[in-house]
Write an enzyme that holds these catalytic residues in place. Sequence first.
Site, PDB file in Angstrom:
ATOM      1  N   HIS A 117     -24.001 -23.749 -41.914  1.00  0.00           N
ATOM      2  CA  HIS A 117     -24.293 -23.695 -43.343  1.00  0.00           C
ATOM      3  C   HIS A 117     -25.710 -24.201 -43.606  1.00  0.00           C
ATOM      4  O   HIS A 117     -26.177 -25.141 -42.951  1.00  0.00           O
ATOM      5  CB  HIS A 117     -23.278 -24.510 -44.147  1.00  0.00           C
ATOM      6  CG  HIS A 117     -23.306 -25.982 -43.855  1.00  0.00           C
ATOM      7  ND1 HIS A 117     -23.881 -26.900 -44.698  1.00  0.00           N
ATOM      8  CD2 HIS A 117     -22.859 -26.695 -42.789  1.00  0.00           C
ATOM      9  CE1 HIS A 117     -23.766 -28.107 -44.186  1.00  0.00           C
ATOM     10  NE2 HIS A 117     -23.155 -28.021 -43.013  1.00  0.00           N
TER      11      HIS A 117
ATOM     12  N   ARG B 134     -18.141 -29.942 -47.590  1.00  0.00           N
ATOM     13  CA  ARG B 134     -18.394 -28.890 -48.586  1.00  0.00           C
ATOM     14  C   ARG B 134     -18.141 -27.486 -48.055  1.00  0.00           C
ATOM     15  O   ARG B 134     -18.370 -26.506 -48.755  1.00  0.00           O
ATOM     16  CB  ARG B 134     -19.842 -28.995 -49.085  1.00  0.00           C
ATOM     17  CG  ARG B 134     -20.141 -30.304 -49.791  1.00  0.00           C
ATOM     18  CD  ARG B 134     -21.626 -30.547 -49.925  1.00  0.00           C
ATOM     19  NE  ARG B 134     -22.274 -30.716 -48.619  1.00  0.00           N
ATOM     20  CZ  ARG B 134     -23.563 -30.951 -48.453  1.00  0.00           C
ATOM     21  NH1 ARG B 134     -24.357 -31.025 -49.504  1.00  0.00           N
ATOM     22  NH2 ARG B 134     -24.064 -31.103 -47.242  1.00  0.00           N
TER      23      ARG B 134
ATOM     24  N   ASP C 218     -18.803 -30.728 -42.278  1.00  0.00           N
ATOM     25  CA  ASP C 218     -19.244 -30.978 -43.651  1.00  0.00           C
ATOM     26  C   ASP C 218     -18.123 -30.695 -44.659  1.00  0.00           C
ATOM     27  O   ASP C 218     -17.533 -29.610 -44.633  1.00  0.00           O
ATOM     28  CB  ASP C 218     -20.458 -30.088 -43.959  1.00  0.00           C
ATOM     29  CG  ASP C 218     -21.168 -30.512 -45.225  1.00  0.00           C
ATOM     30  OD1 ASP C 218     -20.513 -30.537 -46.294  1.00  0.00           O
ATOM     31  OD2 ASP C 218     -22.376 -30.803 -45.163  1.00  0.00           O
TER      32      ASP C 218
ATOM     33  N   CYS D 125     -27.485 -28.104 -43.710  1.00  0.00           N
ATOM     34  CA  CYS D 125     -26.650 -28.884 -42.780  1.00  0.00           C
ATOM     35  C   CYS D 125     -27.346 -30.203 -42.394  1.00  0.00           C
ATOM     36  O   CYS D 125     -28.467 -30.195 -41.888  1.00  0.00           O
ATOM     37  CB  CYS D 125     -26.357 -28.059 -41.533  1.00  0.00           C
ATOM     38  SG  CYS D 125     -25.288 -28.926 -40.344  1.00  0.00           S
TER      39      CYS D 125
ATOM     40  N   CYS E 139     -18.764 -26.388 -39.309  1.00  0.00           N
ATOM     41  CA  CYS E 139     -19.302 -27.748 -39.422  1.00  0.00           C
ATOM     42  C   CYS E 139     -18.261 -28.643 -40.105  1.00  0.00           C
ATOM     43  O   CYS E 139     -17.491 -28.190 -40.948  1.00  0.00           O
ATOM     44  CB  CYS E 139     -20.602 -27.745 -40.232  1.00  0.00           C
ATOM     45  SG  CYS E 139     -21.371 -29.398 -40.330  1.00  0.00           S
TER      46      CYS E 139
HETATM   47 CO    CO Z   1     -23.318 -29.316 -41.456  1.00  0.00          CO
END
Ligand code: CO
Length: 211
Positions: free
Chosen positions: A98, A46, A44, A101, A42
Amino acid sequence: MNSYEKLLVDNKAWAAEMVSDNADYFKRLAKLQTPEFLWIGCSDSRVPADRITGTQPGEIFVHRNIANLVIHTDVNLLSVLDFAVNHLHVKHVIVCGHYGCGGIKAAITNNDYKFVLNMWLRNIKDVYRLHRDELDAITDEEKRCDRLTELNVKEQVMRLAMTSIIQRAWKQEQRPDLHGWVYGLKDGIINPVFEMKAGTHIDPIYEYENL
Ligand code: CO
């Protein structure tokens, strides 16, 4: 100093630190890229693939998009997959979602995210529809999202196996193995949820002959 300028300053400090640890660090890296893994994760911020797996530059080839989707009309993803499998000869392809998400959370709402995001998130709604009975039975919304995240990863791994890129590599070189993982933002731990070893038989309607 602007925030983006700090990135450049920190970059210089990082490069100097790498060279102080190992004078040949960049010389060696510049010559060599032989990663064993392709990571489809992803976007993302993090979930940085190398940090959470303790790997170094050169060890993981990475593709990231919102909610780690494998879409068969996505030329970007397919190019990365083709290059990783046929030129880098990776041994493993990892799809890593994750928990928590935002893409998954957004997909189970009925919000209109406007044109492009609606189109992207619709792919996650399709995963929900395939597993509607199981997901509808989970009353806690966070748990339902977590389960959809796991099922989404599994679905994306299966979609990898539907490509001729993967099927040809399986037939000719018995690699790569495909893995579906889910990373926990709350504890930093990766949960392996699905696996397809090279050569696994899939639904025959997706299997190609004469590869
Ligand atoms: Co995500």
